[in-house]
Design an enzyme around this catalytic site. Structure first.
Site, PDB file in Angstrom:
ATOM      1  N   THR A 206       0.842  -1.192   0.000  1.00  0.00           N
ATOM      2  CA  THR A 206       0.000   0.000   0.000  1.00  0.00           C
ATOM      3  C   THR A 206       0.877   1.242   0.000  1.00  0.00           C
ATOM      4  O   THR A 206       1.986   1.209   0.512  1.00  0.00           O
ATOM      5  CB  THR A 206      -0.855  -0.051   1.284  1.00  0.00           C
ATOM      6  N   THR A 256       0.027   0.744   6.870  1.00  0.00           N
ATOM      7  CA  THR A 256       0.205  -0.311   5.890  1.00  0.00           C
ATOM      8  C   THR A 256       0.426  -1.616   6.633  1.00  0.00           C
ATOM      9  O   THR A 256       1.232  -1.672   7.561  1.00  0.00           O
ATOM     10  CB  THR A 256       1.398  -0.065   4.950  1.00  0.00           C
TER      11      THR A 256
HETATM   12  N1  ASP Z   1      -3.375  -2.585   4.518  1.00  0.00           N
HETATM   13  C1  ASP Z   1      -3.652  -3.081   3.207  1.00  0.00           C
HETATM   14  C2  ASP Z   1      -4.874  -3.967   3.238  1.00  0.00           C
HETATM   15  O1  ASP Z   1      -5.035  -4.731   4.174  1.00  0.00           O
HETATM   16  C3  ASP Z   1      -2.520  -3.858   2.626  1.00  0.00           C
HETATM   17  C4  ASP Z   1      -1.205  -3.118   2.586  1.00  0.00           C
HETATM   18  O2  ASP Z   1      -0.865  -2.395   3.520  1.00  0.00           O
HETATM   19  O3  ASP Z   1      -0.497  -3.265   1.588  1.00  0.00           O
HETATM   20  O4  ASP Z   1      -5.651  -3.919   2.315  1.00  0.00           O
END
Ligand code: ASP
Length: 340
Positions: A206, A256
């Site tokens: 993310t 993230t």
């Molecule tokens: N937090 C994001 C999700 O769970 C994934 C990520 O941080 O890449 O969708």
């Protein structure tokens, strides 16, 4: 010292008012991330490492160009996140992960601290830069979050939002990740029945940005493709205000990590709430939430956080987090692993 309840309330109110009313310092600061994860140092080739640092620097430059001409934190985080969405290295926009059906569903959110305005979209499939649509929801609709077909229909009414075929988001690397996840899932399925828990993901990706502008205002933006092989319209923390993004008068956070844990622990809001209610420093609050609360719950990930004085915190419990920062004194950097 024990305060009686009314006194404690008065004390807390005066602290809040003080922080909210303090004059702007004129300082600017910017912090960005391109996702946390367990990325072994030797899993990245020198060429890939260079491309990651270059993309992070381009995003810092885009955000900082806004801040240094006196622009708003909101414009700065939008500019930085658009660059990261367009960079195929990260799991947002071009380069987003594949869902279980071999397509892409994108989530994003944006928030402006001093006005508490916020916008978010979930599960969109044709929006080149989801963060722009989240911002349009905030600025041009009476709502905070739009999802799926409804969000696409809202985009139809805003021709300034660039549309692309879903295949625009494809990259070979993400397809290989999907194929591996589906092979692992099939092998596991033969061994044991689904027991209600998820396999711990190893890499997130993310993107996010938090900025402080010269007016003393803070904004945050977060954008993602979610998690590889996701099913059933799964939505993570990134578009959830208070979980993946939060900004108020004194603090902003973009998260993230394993989104289910970030939602359950209201991670982004908890970091800023600890500063507001307990008077914790940014560093103490961010570290406690990522390294104690999320870790104790069994979740992985990180967060970037910034406060009204331009302090920056970037904790993660996952060995690596693609990140970059420009402090109020102009010093800047980009880093991937722990200790860099
Ligand atoms: N937090 C994001 C999700 O769970 C994934 C990520 O941080 O890449 O969708």
């Amino acid at each position: 010292m024990r305060l009686s309840l009314p006194l404690a309330v008065l004390f807390a109110m005066s602290f809040n008012l003080h922080a909210a009313d303090a004059p702007a310092t004129g300082k600017t600061a910017l912090v960005i991330h391109g996702g946390a994860g367990f990325v072994p140092r030797n899993a990245i080739t020198p060429g890939e490492r260079k491309a990651y640092h270059e993309a992070l620097n381009r995003a810092l430059d885009a955000g900082n160009a806004v801040l240094s001409r006196g622009g708003s934190a909101l414009d700065a985080v939008t500019a930085a996140v658009v660059v990261l969405e367009d960079a195929p290295q990260f799991n947002a926009g071009k380069g987003a992960v594949f869902n279980a059906k071999g397509g892409h569903e994108l989530d994003a959110s944006i928030m402006e601290g001093h006005t508490r305005r916020a916008g978010a979209i979930a599960g969109v499939t044709t929006i080149r830069n989801p963060i722009r649509l989240a911002r349009t929801v905030m600025e041009k609709s009476p709502h905070v979050m739009l999802a799926g077909d409804g969000a696409e229909a809202f985009a139809d009414e805003h021709p300034e939002i660039e549309r692309v075929p879903n295949s625009y988001f494809d990259t070979d690397k993400r397809r290989q990740q999907l194929e591996k996840a589906q092979r692992d899932e099939a092998a596991k399925g033969k061994r044991e029945a689904y027991n209600g828990t998820m396999e711990a993901p190893t890499y997130f990706g993310t993107v996010g940005a938090v900025a402080l502008d010269s007016q003393g205002h803070i904004a945050v933006a977060t954008s993602t493709g979610g998690m590889t092989n996701k099913k059933w319209g799964r939505v993570g923390d990134s578009p959830v205000i208070g979980a993946g993004s939060w900004a108020d008068e004194r603090c902003g956070v973009s998260g993230t990590g394993w989104g289910e844990f970030y939602i359950r622990n209201a991670v982004a809001h908890d970091i800023c709430a600890r500063m507001a209610y307990r008077g914790d420093s940014l560093e103490t609050a961010a570290n406690a939430v990522v390294n104690e609360v999320v870790t104790a719950a069994g979740g992985d990930g990180g967060a970037i956080a910034l406060d009204r004085d331009g302090n920056i915190a970037m904790p993660f419990n996952s060995g690596s987090m693609f990140r970059g920062w420009i402090r109020p004194d102009g010093s800047r950097g980009t880093a991937i692993h722990e200790g860099e």
